[in-house]
Each structure stands twice: as structure tokens, then as C-alpha cells.
Design a protein around this motif. Sequence first.
Motif, PDB file in Angstrom:
ATOM      1  N   PHE A  70       0.856  -1.227  -0.131  1.00 34.83           N
ATOM      2  CA  PHE A  70       0.045  -0.054  -0.022  1.00 34.83           C
ATOM      3  C   PHE A  70       0.878   1.214   0.263  1.00 34.83           C
ATOM      4  N   ASN A  71       1.993   1.149   0.751  1.00 35.39           N
ATOM      5  CA  ASN A  71       2.757   2.456   0.664  1.00 35.39           C
ATOM      6  C   ASN A  71       3.438   2.547  -0.626  1.00 35.39           C
TER       7      ASN A  71
ATOM      8  N   THR B  10       2.265   1.667  -3.721  1.00 38.63           N
ATOM      9  CA  THR B  10       1.297   1.988  -4.695  1.00 38.63           C
ATOM     10  C   THR B  10       0.813   3.367  -4.257  1.00 38.63           C
ATOM     11  N   LYS B  11       0.725   3.705  -2.847  1.00 37.56           N
ATOM     12  CA  LYS B  11       0.109   5.157  -2.703  1.00 37.56           C
ATOM     13  C   LYS B  11       0.830   6.335  -2.522  1.00 37.56           C
TER      14      LYS B  11
ATOM     15  N   PHE C 282      -0.032   9.038  -5.107  1.00 39.92           N
ATOM     16  CA  PHE C 282      -1.698   8.845  -5.037  1.00 39.92           C
ATOM     17  C   PHE C 282      -2.202   9.155  -3.854  1.00 39.92           C
ATOM     18  N   ARG C 283      -3.089  10.169  -3.580  1.00 37.72           N
ATOM     19  CA  ARG C 283      -3.611  10.258  -2.175  1.00 37.72           C
ATOM     20  C   ARG C 283      -5.078  10.008  -2.199  1.00 37.72           C
ATOM     21  N   ASN C 284      -5.844  10.255  -3.445  1.00 40.80           N
ATOM     22  CA  ASN C 284      -7.142   9.934  -3.359  1.00 40.80           C
ATOM     23  C   ASN C 284      -7.708   9.542  -5.098  1.00 40.80           C
TER      24      ASN C 284
ATOM     25  N   TRP D  79      -8.263   1.523  -9.189  1.00 42.18           N
ATOM     26  CA  TRP D  79      -7.496   0.904  -8.294  1.00 42.18           C
ATOM     27  C   TRP D  79      -6.607  -0.295  -9.105  1.00 42.18           C
TER      28      TRP D  79
ATOM     29  N   LEU E 171      -3.864   0.965 -11.022  1.00 44.65           N
ATOM     30  CA  LEU E 171      -2.776   1.055 -10.220  1.00 44.65           C
ATOM     31  C   LEU E 171      -2.261  -0.101  -9.657  1.00 44.65           C
TER      32      LEU E 171
END
Length: 77
Positions: free
Chosen positions: A35-36, A38-39, A44-46, A59, A62
Motif C-alpha cells: 500500500f505504501n 502504490t499510494k 496517489f492520495r485519492n 485501483w 494502479l
Amino acid sequence: MGAWLEQKEKIKELLASEEYKTLMKKRSTECETVFNQTKGNPGFRNFHLRGKAKSGTEWGLLMIVYDFKQLVRLMNA
């Protein structure tokens, strides 16, 4: 009120157990990293699209990019 306090104590004991601590340590290295990466790393925040189907598609894209990055990393190793 007494049942709530008993449940609270039960959960506190569970969280303090060694089994729980090792499980959380394992979880942090296995899934939180994905998750870290990819975001957090690409910023990528929202979601840019609205709706369950559209955000699911976003998603999915991503995750495809993440998989390609992992493949490239493995091929270069």
C-alpha cells in the motif's frame, strides 16, 4: 456497563499477547509495504474518479502498474 468493561479487558489482554505482536509485525512487512509503494511513492492520495465501479477500475490500473514495476525489478536483478 459491566459486560463492556469485561470486553475491554479481554481486548487489552489480546493486544498485549506475544502472538498478536508477532502477527502485527508480520502484517506490517507483508501488506503495508504494498500500500505504501502504490499510494505513497507515486503520490496517489485519492481517487480521481467517482463511483464504486470507476474507482475500482482506477485501483486495478494502479495494481497493474505496481505489478509491471515488480516485473521490471525482477528482470533487472
